[in-house]
Design a protein around this motif. Structure first.
Motif, PDB file in Angstrom:
ATOM      1  N   GLN A  21       8.103   4.135  -0.786  1.00 37.59           N
ATOM      2  CA  GLN A  21       8.569   5.313  -0.052  1.00 37.59           C
ATOM      3  C   GLN A  21       8.790   5.044   1.425  1.00 37.59           C
ATOM      4  O   GLN A  21       9.139   5.955   2.173  1.00 37.59           O
ATOM      5  N   SER A  22       8.593   3.822   1.881  1.00 40.09           N
ATOM      6  CA  SER A  22       8.620   3.569   3.329  1.00 40.09           C
ATOM      7  C   SER A  22       9.794   2.723   3.804  1.00 40.09           C
ATOM      8  O   SER A  22       9.759   2.194   4.892  1.00 40.09           O
ATOM      9  N   LEU A  23      10.818   2.600   2.984  1.00 38.93           N
ATOM     10  CA  LEU A  23      11.988   1.831   3.387  1.00 38.93           C
ATOM     11  C   LEU A  23      12.963   2.747   4.127  1.00 38.93           C
ATOM     12  O   LEU A  23      13.276   3.834   3.661  1.00 38.93           O
ATOM     13  N   ALA A  24      13.425   2.293   5.299  1.00 42.65           N
ATOM     14  CA  ALA A  24      14.371   3.084   6.078  1.00 42.65           C
ATOM     15  C   ALA A  24      15.198   2.155   6.960  1.00 42.65           C
ATOM     16  O   ALA A  24      14.742   1.080   7.339  1.00 42.65           O
ATOM     17  N   ASP A  25      16.394   2.604   7.295  1.00 39.65           N
ATOM     18  CA  ASP A  25      17.272   1.833   8.169  1.00 39.65           C
ATOM     19  C   ASP A  25      17.057   2.185   9.646  1.00 39.65           C
ATOM     20  O   ASP A  25      17.676   1.588  10.514  1.00 39.65           O
ATOM     21  N   VAL A  26      16.236   3.170   9.900  1.00 44.40           N
ATOM     22  CA  VAL A  26      15.974   3.623  11.267  1.00 44.40           C
ATOM     23  C   VAL A  26      14.472   3.644  11.507  1.00 44.40           C
ATOM     24  O   VAL A  26      13.681   3.542  10.574  1.00 44.40           O
ATOM     25  N   LYS A  27      14.068   3.802  12.760  1.00 38.49           N
ATOM     26  CA  LYS A  27      12.640   3.916  13.056  1.00 38.49           C
ATOM     27  C   LYS A  27      12.105   5.208  12.449  1.00 38.49           C
ATOM     28  O   LYS A  27      12.793   6.229  12.443  1.00 38.49           O
ATOM     29  N   LEU A  80       0.398  13.527  11.403  1.00 42.48           N
ATOM     30  CA  LEU A  80      -0.860  13.484  10.668  1.00 42.48           C
ATOM     31  C   LEU A  80      -1.473  14.867  10.565  1.00 42.48           C
ATOM     32  O   LEU A  80      -1.524  15.604  11.542  1.00 42.48           O
ATOM     33  N   SER A  81      -1.950  15.204   9.379  1.00 35.04           N
ATOM     34  CA  SER A  81      -2.688  16.450   9.207  1.00 35.04           C
ATOM     35  C   SER A  81      -4.170  16.162   9.419  1.00 35.04           C
ATOM     36  O   SER A  81      -4.553  15.044   9.759  1.00 35.04           O
ATOM     37  N   GLY A  82      -4.994  17.135   9.184  1.00 36.53           N
ATOM     38  CA  GLY A  82      -6.429  16.948   9.356  1.00 36.53           C
ATOM     39  C   GLY A  82      -7.099  16.383   8.119  1.00 36.53           C
ATOM     40  O   GLY A  82      -8.325  16.296   8.059  1.00 36.53           O
ATOM     41  N   GLY A  83      -6.319  15.990   7.118  1.00 38.57           N
ATOM     42  CA  GLY A  83      -6.885  15.513   5.869  1.00 38.57           C
ATOM     43  C   GLY A  83      -7.159  14.028   5.860  1.00 38.57           C
ATOM     44  O   GLY A  83      -7.000  13.328   6.860  1.00 38.57           O
ATOM     45  N   PHE A  84      -7.557  13.548   4.706  1.00 41.52           N
ATOM     46  CA  PHE A  84      -7.886  12.135   4.511  1.00 41.52           C
ATOM     47  C   PHE A  84      -6.666  11.331   4.091  1.00 41.52           C
ATOM     48  O   PHE A  84      -6.567  10.148   4.385  1.00 41.52           O
ATOM     49  N   ASP A  85      -5.725  11.975   3.414  1.00 39.26           N
ATOM     50  CA  ASP A  85      -4.608  11.241   2.833  1.00 39.26           C
ATOM     51  C   ASP A  85      -3.607  10.727   3.854  1.00 39.26           C
ATOM     52  O   ASP A  85      -3.183   9.572   3.773  1.00 39.26           O
ATOM     53  N   SER A  86      -3.226  11.531   4.844  1.00 38.16           N
ATOM     54  CA  SER A  86      -2.181  11.064   5.763  1.00 38.16           C
ATOM     55  C   SER A  86      -2.616   9.873   6.617  1.00 38.16           C
ATOM     56  O   SER A  86      -1.844   8.925   6.756  1.00 38.16           O
ATOM     57  N   PRO A  87      -3.838   9.824   7.171  1.00 36.34           N
ATOM     58  CA  PRO A  87      -4.198   8.610   7.911  1.00 36.34           C
ATOM     59  C   PRO A  87      -4.294   7.376   7.009  1.00 36.34           C
ATOM     60  O   PRO A  87      -3.988   6.269   7.435  1.00 36.34           O
ATOM     61  N   THR A  88      -4.685   7.578   5.753  1.00 33.80           N
ATOM     62  CA  THR A  88      -4.737   6.459   4.809  1.00 33.80           C
ATOM     63  C   THR A  88      -3.340   5.916   4.555  1.00 33.80           C
ATOM     64  O   THR A  88      -3.114   4.704   4.583  1.00 33.80           O
ATOM     65  N   ILE A  89      -2.392   6.823   4.346  1.00 32.65           N
ATOM     66  CA  ILE A  89      -1.010   6.412   4.106  1.00 32.65           C
ATOM     67  C   ILE A  89      -0.444   5.707   5.331  1.00 32.65           C
ATOM     68  O   ILE A  89       0.201   4.665   5.220  1.00 32.65           O
ATOM     69  N   VAL A  90      -0.697   6.250   6.527  1.00 28.64           N
ATOM     70  CA  VAL A  90      -0.182   5.627   7.752  1.00 28.64           C
ATOM     71  C   VAL A  90      -0.812   4.249   7.962  1.00 28.64           C
ATOM     72  O   VAL A  90      -0.139   3.316   8.386  1.00 28.64           O
ATOM     73  N   MET A  91      -2.093   4.103   7.638  1.00 23.56           N
ATOM     74  CA  MET A  91      -2.747   2.796   7.767  1.00 23.56           C
ATOM     75  C   MET A  91      -2.067   1.767   6.850  1.00 23.56           C
ATOM     76  O   MET A  91      -1.723   0.668   7.280  1.00 23.56           O
ATOM     77  N   LEU A  92      -1.844   2.153   5.591  1.00 23.85           N
ATOM     78  CA  LEU A  92      -1.182   1.244   4.656  1.00 23.85           C
ATOM     79  C   LEU A  92       0.258   0.971   5.095  1.00 23.85           C
ATOM     80  O   LEU A  92       0.750  -0.153   4.993  1.00 23.85           O
ATOM     81  N   TRP A  93       0.913   1.998   5.596  1.00 27.86           N
ATOM     82  CA  TRP A  93       2.284   1.891   6.069  1.00 27.86           C
ATOM     83  C   TRP A  93       2.364   0.888   7.225  1.00 27.86           C
ATOM     84  O   TRP A  93       3.257   0.053   7.277  1.00 27.86           O
ATOM     85  N   SER A  94       1.419   0.970   8.161  1.00 31.33           N
ATOM     86  CA  SER A  94       1.434   0.055   9.301  1.00 31.33           C
ATOM     87  C   SER A  94       1.134  -1.384   8.856  1.00 31.33           C
ATOM     88  O   SER A  94       1.710  -2.332   9.383  1.00 31.33           O
ATOM     89  N   LEU A 133       1.989  -2.629   5.945  1.00 30.42           N
ATOM     90  CA  LEU A 133       3.241  -3.080   5.327  1.00 30.42           C
ATOM     91  C   LEU A 133       4.284  -3.422   6.386  1.00 30.42           C
ATOM     92  O   LEU A 133       4.990  -4.423   6.274  1.00 30.42           O
ATOM     93  N   ALA A 134       4.389  -2.601   7.427  1.00 33.37           N
ATOM     94  CA  ALA A 134       5.356  -2.852   8.505  1.00 33.37           C
ATOM     95  C   ALA A 134       5.030  -4.154   9.213  1.00 33.37           C
ATOM     96  O   ALA A 134       5.936  -4.932   9.519  1.00 33.37           O
ATOM     97  N   ALA A 135       3.753  -4.402   9.452  1.00 34.26           N
ATOM     98  CA  ALA A 135       3.342  -5.640  10.105  1.00 34.26           C
ATOM     99  C   ALA A 135       3.676  -6.844   9.238  1.00 34.26           C
ATOM    100  O   ALA A 135       4.160  -7.873   9.715  1.00 34.26           O
ATOM    101  N   ALA A 136       3.439  -6.722   7.930  1.00 33.19           N
ATOM    102  CA  ALA A 136       3.737  -7.818   7.002  1.00 33.19           C
ATOM    103  C   ALA A 136       5.241  -8.055   6.928  1.00 33.19           C
ATOM    104  O   ALA A 136       5.687  -9.197   6.893  1.00 33.19           O
ATOM    105  N   ARG A 137       6.027  -6.982   6.927  1.00 35.73           N
ATOM    106  CA  ARG A 137       7.486  -7.124   6.879  1.00 35.73           C
ATOM    107  C   ARG A 137       7.998  -7.755   8.172  1.00 35.73           C
ATOM    108  O   ARG A 137       8.916  -8.546   8.151  1.00 35.73           O
TER     109      ARG A 137
END
Length: 147
Positions: A112-118, A123-137, A139-143
């Motif tokens: 879900q994180s492929l894009a041609d633009v930045k 982030l909400s106050g929940g547990f899921d969004s920071p987890t997703i952003v952590m994994l996303w970052s 993946l971005a670093a690895a790419r």
């Protein structure tokens, strides 16, 4: 969610809805009393705001919008833990199951994180969004290192 006259309102945080209600935010005294008394919530159907209702965990709801008035929602559970139990899953240790979950979540985020633009995130106050952003970052670093 809230039903306010002919309006259906929903948001990820109850105070957002409470501020938009016709009469403004009003404290839900039962839940507020439980909180001040140190009790755990006695009902998952209560929020701190009168007229604002939490959607039960693991459900979706349907509302008939065709009538002159908005009917109460009909909730449907979209999963049952018993449906996901299998002999294969029961042979995993907790650390193995945790690692498998991390792999599956990482695959989902990658898909879900492929894009041609930045791309940014809110982030909400929940547990899921920071987890997703952590994994996303990660993946971005690895790419970035692969380029």
């Amino acid at each position: 969610y809230a039903l306010d006259g002919k309006r259906l309102m929903f948001a990820s945080e109850p105070w957002t809805i409470a501020q938009a209600l016709s009469g403004g935010p009003t404290i839900g005294t039962t839940r507020f009393f439980e909180f001040l008394s140190g009790y755990p919530p006695q009902s998952a159907a209560l929020s701190f705001f009168r007229g604002v209702h939490p959607v039960p965990a693991g459900t979706w709801f349907e509302i008939n919008l065709q009538d002159d008035h908005i009917a109460e929602p009909r909730f449907q559970r979209y999963w049952d833990l018993a449906d996901y139990r299998s002999n294969a899953a029961s042979t995993l240790s907790f650390p193995e199951a945790a690692e498998r979950f991390r792999e599956l979540l990482k695959e989902s985020v990658a898909g879900q994180s492929l894009a041609d633009v930045k791309v940014g995130s809110l982030l909400s106050g929940g547990f899921d969004s920071p987890t997703i952003v952590m994994l996303w970052s990660e993946l971005a670093a690895a790419r970035g290192s692969q380029r």
